[in-house]
Motif scaffolding. Sequence first.
Motif, mmCIF file in Angstrom:
data_model
loop_
_atom_site.group_PDB
_atom_site.id
_atom_site.type_symbol
_atom_site.label_atom_id
_atom_site.label_comp_id
_atom_site.label_asym_id
_atom_site.label_seq_id
_atom_site.Cartn_x
_atom_site.Cartn_y
_atom_site.Cartn_z
ATOM 1 N N PRO A 1 -5.340 -1.165 0.065
ATOM 2 C CA PRO A 1 -5.084 -2.420 0.796
ATOM 3 C C PRO A 1 -3.807 -3.110 0.331
ATOM 4 O O PRO A 1 -3.412 -2.998 -0.834
ATOM 5 N N GLU B 1 -0.335 -8.324 4.605
ATOM 6 C CA GLU B 1 -1.354 -9.327 4.287
ATOM 7 C C GLU B 1 -0.685 -10.689 4.069
ATOM 8 O O GLU B 1 0.213 -10.816 3.242
ATOM 9 N N LYS C 1 -16.347 -5.632 2.942
ATOM 10 C CA LYS C 1 -16.129 -5.440 4.373
ATOM 11 C C LYS C 1 -15.944 -3.963 4.692
ATOM 12 O O LYS C 1 -16.441 -3.461 5.716
ATOM 13 N N HIS C 2 -15.209 -3.260 3.820
ATOM 14 C CA HIS C 2 -15.003 -1.834 4.044
ATOM 15 C C HIS C 2 -16.327 -1.091 3.944
ATOM 16 O O HIS C 2 -16.599 -0.171 4.725
ATOM 17 N N ARG D 1 -14.294 -9.022 -1.734
ATOM 18 C CA ARG D 1 -14.612 -9.282 -0.326
ATOM 19 C C ARG D 1 -14.077 -8.165 0.561
ATOM 20 O O ARG D 1 -14.753 -7.726 1.507
ATOM 21 N N TRP D 2 -12.865 -7.701 0.273
ATOM 22 C CA TRP D 2 -12.276 -6.624 1.061
ATOM 23 C C TRP D 2 -13.109 -5.353 0.946
ATOM 24 O O TRP D 2 -13.369 -4.681 1.954
ATOM 25 N N TRP E 1 -10.873 -11.663 -3.859
ATOM 26 C CA TRP E 1 -10.416 -11.133 -2.574
ATOM 27 C C TRP E 1 -10.684 -9.635 -2.487
ATOM 28 O O TRP E 1 -11.131 -9.140 -1.438
ATOM 29 N N VAL E 2 -10.405 -8.915 -3.566
ATOM 30 C CA VAL E 2 -10.659 -7.469 -3.581
ATOM 31 C C VAL E 2 -12.142 -7.185 -3.366
ATOM 32 O O VAL E 2 -12.510 -6.266 -2.620
ATOM 33 N N LYS F 1 0.822 -1.209 0.000
ATOM 34 C CA LYS F 1 0.000 0.000 0.000
ATOM 35 C C LYS F 1 0.860 1.265 0.000
ATOM 36 O O LYS F 1 0.415 2.325 -0.458
ATOM 37 N N TYR G 1 -7.455 -13.244 -6.760
ATOM 38 C CA TYR G 1 -7.163 -11.890 -6.301
ATOM 39 C C TYR G 1 -8.370 -10.971 -6.507
ATOM 40 O O TYR G 1 -8.693 -10.144 -5.644
#
Length: 246
Positions: free
Chosen positions: A35, A43, A65-66, A61-62, A58-59, A15, A55
């Motif tokens: 992230p 991570e 959550k944010h 999902r991230w 994952w982004v 990041k 990937y």
Amino acid sequence: MQYTLLCLHGWGGTKESFADLREALKGADIEILTPDLPGFGNEPEPKNPWNTDDYANWVLRWLQKHTESHTLKAMSCKLFLLGHSHGGRIAIKLVAEGKIKPDHLFLCAAAGIRHPRNIKRILGLTLAKTGKVFLRIPGLRALQPLGKKFLYRLVRVHDYENASPVMRQTLMNVSAKDLRPILSNITVPTDIFWGEDDGMTPVSDARLMHRSIKGSRLHLYTGVRHRVHRDRAKEIAAIIGMISAA
């Protein structure tokens, strides 16, 4: 209206790769999300080798959550997506396959165009392997760490050499996929930033993406290599700022 800029870093980056861009956007009404991708920064590595789809998921999902824990709301905030190198590969995958539809896409020296291994690279890999054998000779073993680093940096395979077994296979997986067939699926406004002296992702990739993504704008910078998102952070920030102010 508030804007959120999601930045995805390149292979081997973190990041912190976007520190210059964050500084250049200071004062703008833009929430910047940067992230660390799995296997980099803070991570953890994935338990098994991943591919670009992993990937991308994952982004998603991230980001979800944010969204749930912060102020990012689909009805009150516009989303900008920026990807550098490997992060650009992920961004292309997300947008071209309809997993996410940002209000604007920014690609900085994006990976995703597969090139056949050319003669220079084959010779370079051979040199690296030969050099490793040479450094095993008694009396030269003390030079192994420095010598290996030099040889792999010389032929640009140090990302592979420095990676764990899981990340080595992951690098092979993501590099094997050619994304050019899905580039034309991108319909959101897109700006492409590239250094004309980029030796990692050649400028021909930039022109190919520009032709394939309808309505995209191409920004080329003389004397700039692969770190266009850092070396031209002020110029990129100015364009992002103008778009957010429109």
